[in-house]
Design an enzyme around this catalytic site. Structure first.
Site, PDB file in Angstrom:
ATOM      1  CD  GLU A 112      -2.928   0.996   2.352  1.00 49.90           C
ATOM      2  OE1 GLU A 112      -2.829   0.134   3.232  1.00 49.90           O
ATOM      3  OE2 GLU A 112      -3.732   1.946   2.398  1.00 49.90           O
ATOM      4  NE  ARG A 146       3.387  -8.312  10.003  1.00 44.30           N
ATOM      5  CZ  ARG A 146       2.803  -7.544   9.092  1.00 44.30           C
ATOM      6  NH1 ARG A 146       1.821  -8.015   8.358  1.00 44.30           N
ATOM      7  NH2 ARG A 146       3.197  -6.314   8.910  1.00 44.30           N
ATOM      8  CE  LYS A 157       3.124  -0.154   4.668  1.00 42.23           C
ATOM      9  NZ  LYS A 157       1.959  -0.153   3.787  1.00 42.23           N
TER      10      LYS A 157
HETATM   11  P1  ATP Z   1      -0.394  -2.014   6.899  1.00 44.47           P
HETATM   12  O1  ATP Z   1      -1.241  -3.224   7.198  1.00 44.47           O
HETATM   13  O2  ATP Z   1      -0.209  -1.064   8.022  1.00 44.47           O
HETATM   14  O3  ATP Z   1      -0.717  -1.399   5.590  1.00 44.47           O
HETATM   15  P2  ATP Z   1       1.609  -3.791   5.965  1.00 44.47           P
HETATM   16  O4  ATP Z   1       2.895  -4.022   6.652  1.00 44.47           O
HETATM   17  O5  ATP Z   1       0.654  -4.895   5.823  1.00 44.47           O
HETATM   18  O6  ATP Z   1       1.046  -2.581   6.741  1.00 44.47           O
HETATM   19  P3  ATP Z   1       1.550  -3.502   3.095  1.00 44.47           P
HETATM   20  O7  ATP Z   1       1.985  -2.382   2.253  1.00 44.47           O
HETATM   21  O8  ATP Z   1       0.138  -3.924   3.026  1.00 44.47           O
HETATM   22  O9  ATP Z   1       1.911  -3.121   4.575  1.00 44.47           O
HETATM   23  O10 ATP Z   1       2.518  -4.721   2.889  1.00 44.47           O
HETATM   24  C1  ATP Z   1       2.777  -5.307   1.661  1.00 44.47           C
HETATM   25  C2  ATP Z   1       3.061  -6.755   1.863  1.00 44.47           C
HETATM   26  O11 ATP Z   1       4.168  -6.944   2.742  1.00 44.47           O
HETATM   27  C3  ATP Z   1       1.896  -7.475   2.497  1.00 44.47           C
HETATM   28  O12 ATP Z   1       1.630  -8.631   1.748  1.00 44.47           O
HETATM   29  C4  ATP Z   1       2.361  -7.817   3.869  1.00 44.47           C
HETATM   30  O13 ATP Z   1       1.816  -9.021   4.271  1.00 44.47           O
HETATM   31  C5  ATP Z   1       3.873  -7.921   3.701  1.00 44.47           C
HETATM   32  N1  ATP Z   1       4.560  -7.637   4.961  1.00 44.47           N
HETATM   33  C6  ATP Z   1       4.515  -6.506   5.674  1.00 44.47           C
HETATM   34  N2  ATP Z   1       5.236  -6.595   6.800  1.00 44.47           N
HETATM   35  C7  ATP Z   1       5.777  -7.839   6.820  1.00 44.47           C
HETATM   36  C8  ATP Z   1       6.635  -8.559   7.729  1.00 44.47           C
HETATM   37  N3  ATP Z   1       7.072  -8.005   8.847  1.00 44.47           N
HETATM   38  N4  ATP Z   1       6.981  -9.818   7.396  1.00 44.47           N
HETATM   39  C9  ATP Z   1       6.550 -10.364   6.266  1.00 44.47           C
HETATM   40  N5  ATP Z   1       5.753  -9.754   5.381  1.00 44.47           N
HETATM   41  C10 ATP Z   1       5.351  -8.509   5.637  1.00 44.47           C
END
Ligand code: ATP
Ligand code: MG
Length: 544
Positions: free
Chosen positions: A31, A256, A266
């Site tokens: 995002e 994660r 974030k």
């Molecule tokens: P938010 O939910 O606050 O938007 P997010 O970390 O999910 O934050 P995204 O931009 O949606 O942010 O993330 C893109 C991809 O990265 C998603 O598929 C998410 O699952 C993955 N991702 C984010 N943080 C992690 C992490 N710590 N470990 C593994 N994958 C992650």
């Protein structure tokens, strides 16, 4: 390093062998509302590496269905980070590219009697939703006719209603044990300009509706996401099925990645930047990819670190030490080993001629001849590190300089300290030493054993430098405590000092081993007049 066997790789292999798919197509769907952090690197590396080993491909798709927090500056930053990691998306796409199709598919659901316009506000909707133990209550608008729903949805699109006044909901099951299936909202009204579509739309699809459709439209075969989407999968499948998408993608969840003493949210990273507790997203202490890059981490060290953590269906927390180890393994043989004096103490070699400078040939690395040699200067005035001198030798283990004691200046001569010059407050400002010409390094001199080997830089040729030394930004991993209380007051320390003249023309992100001091990278703000270096990590783990 290649991606090891893991459960998703096995699923892909099986799907190919059973002809369920004929090509592996994945996507990374950030995002664009913040900068990517090292946790995202797991998702990026997993998606790209898996597609690569099966000769498939990966799309980069910006999940930009919520215009409130999104912005094109984040789009550019994310693209740059992915490119830096060494990946080339097959297509760069936007969720907003599909707004027309998504709208038509919502209309299709209405026509099938599977979606309705609801007047409940957020609070009411929450109350109607029920709990994990109790079923929800049906919305009073649930049985609106198809015609009425079509009319209201179009009016929503045309801007007749205010934010939150109406929503479009999927008509599924208010008694489902899975809360996500209790008539989830699939469209909401937001009167705000979108970074891509401007003011064309004032209704926006929800992630749970838009995401499976985007995957289906793009032909994504394996839609990988982190574990928290586990109980959204049923809804994902429902959307694909009910919208009668010709291509059927499947969602798989992985754990994660968390790292000790590292913020991986974030929201918090944004808070750190906005409240100016750090110097920006590319502050070298930040776990953002742009911060790690500025700090000096190599893409190889990040990739090897992430691949080394493996991939499973549980969230994992690994030690930040692992990332440092990965950096050391990557740089150990690769980089030049040079001299930097971080907190200098001036030494005058009283028996060395005044205007003479000697240039000594020194190899860049004992362990890698290919790096070649350079010349280091020696003269009457040199700097050593303050920490390499104590007036009185404290114990036998002290293998450095003291009054009346002799040490070797690495690659040069033995020097002996004869006098300590102090200021009025008793601070040591200068040492008067003598050198012994016979002890020149490489001359085979073996008569005396010096009390240690210390490094130095010659004063008249040295380059003025600033060194930024870091500790973890957070003192603990307890995310429940207030962020400000968790901040480490010592996370950034600056020292003035000198580097040898060979580094005069260093460029941004050039990496070095500074002998005895650690791995460093030249900062973006470094200039010819003041070189600036960030310590990436120490030479050895300081882990206790
Ligand atoms: P938010 O939910 O606050 O938007 P997010 O970390 O999910 O934050 P995204 O931009 O949606 O942010 O993330 C893109 C991809 O990265 C998603 O598929 C998410 O699952 C993955 N991702 C984010 N943080 C992690 C992490 N710590 N470990 C593994 N994958 C992650
Ligand atoms: Mg997310």
């Amino acid at each position: 390093m290649e991606i090891e066997s893991n459960f998703i790789k096995t699923i892909m292999e099986d799907d190919l062998n059973n002809n369920k798919v004929d090509k592996i197509i994945t996507r990374f769907p950030p995002e664009p509302n913040a900068y990517l952090h090292i946790g995202h690197a797991r998702a990026i590396i997993t998606n790209f590496e898996l597609a690569k080993i099966f000769d498939g491909y990966t799309n980069l798709r910006f999940d930009d269905t919520n215009p409130v927090k999104e912005d094109s500056s984040f789009v550019e930053a994310i693209k740059k980070d992915i490119e830096w990691l060494g990946y080339n998306p097959k297509n760069v796409l936007f969720g907003s590219d599909y707004f027309d199709q998504t709208y038509d598919l919502a209309v299709k659901l209405i026509k099938k009697g599977l979606a309705y316009v609801c007047d409940l506000n957020q609070d009411e909707m929450r109350a109607y939703r029920g709990t994990l133990k109790e079923p929800g209550k049906e919305s009073p608008n649930r049985n609106r006719t198809i015609e009425e729903n079509l009319r209201l949805f179009e009016e929503m699109k045309n801007g007749k209603y205010k934010d939150g006044e109406k929503t479009l909901r999927a008509k599924i099951d208010m008694a489902s044990p899975n809360m996500n299936m209790r008539d989830p909202v699939i469209y909401r009204i937001i009167h705000i300009e979108h970074h891509n579509t401007g003011n064309k739309w004032c209704i926006y699809p929800m992630y749970d509706f838009a995401h499976p459709l985007q995957d289906a439209i793009e032909g994504v075969t394996h839609s990988l996401c982190s574990l928290e989407y586990d109980d959204h999968r049923v809804l994902y499948d429902w959307v694909v099925e009910k919208c009668e998408m010709p291509h059927i993608p499947h969602q798989y969840e992985f754990g994660r990645l968390n790292i000790t003493n590292t913020i991986m949210s974030k929201r918090y990273l944004k808070q750190l930047v906005e409240s100016k507790l750090v110097k920006g997203y590319d502050d070298p202490r930040m776990p953002t990819l742009t911060g790690l890059r500025r700090r000096g981490y190599t893409k190889e060290s990040i990739k090897n670190f992430v691949l080394g953590t493996g991939l499973s269906r549980i969230n994992s927390t690994v030690s930040s030490e692992m990332l440092e180890t990965s950096l050391r393994n990557d740089l150990n043989y690769k980089v030049k080993r040079v001299n930097a004096v971080i907190d200098p103490l001036k030494v005058i070699i009283t028996n060395y001629p005044d205007n003479k400078i000697e240039w000594i040939d020194v190899e860049y690395s004992r362990d890698n001849e290919d790096l070649g040699t350079r010349k280091i200067a020696f003269g009457r005035n040199v700097y050593i590190e303050k920490s390499d001198f104590l007036e009185v030798k404290p114990n036998k283990k002290w293998k450095r300089l003291s009054l009346g004691i002799e040490v070797r200046l690495m690659h040069a001569y033995f020097i002996k300290c004869n006098e300590v010059i102090k200021d009025n407050d008793g601070n040591i400002v200068e040492l008067l030493c003598t050198y012994d010409e016979a002890t020149k390094s490489g001359s085979g001199f073996k008569d005396r054993k010096p009390n240690g080997n210390i490094h130095f830089v010659e004063a008249s040729t040295a380059k003025k430098s600033r060194f930024n030394l870091f500790e973890p930004l957070m003192i603990d991993s307890d995310s429940k405590r207030d962020m400000k209380e968790r901040l480490n007051p010592n996370s950034w320390k600056e020292f003035k000092g000198f580097v040898e003249s060979d580094l005069e023309n260093t460029h941004s992100l050039e990496r070095f081993q500074f002998i005895r001091n650690g791995y460093f990278a030249t900062d973006y703000d470094s200039t010819k007049d003041l070189l600036i270096f960030n310590r990436i990590c120490e030479l050895r783990s300081s882990f206790k």
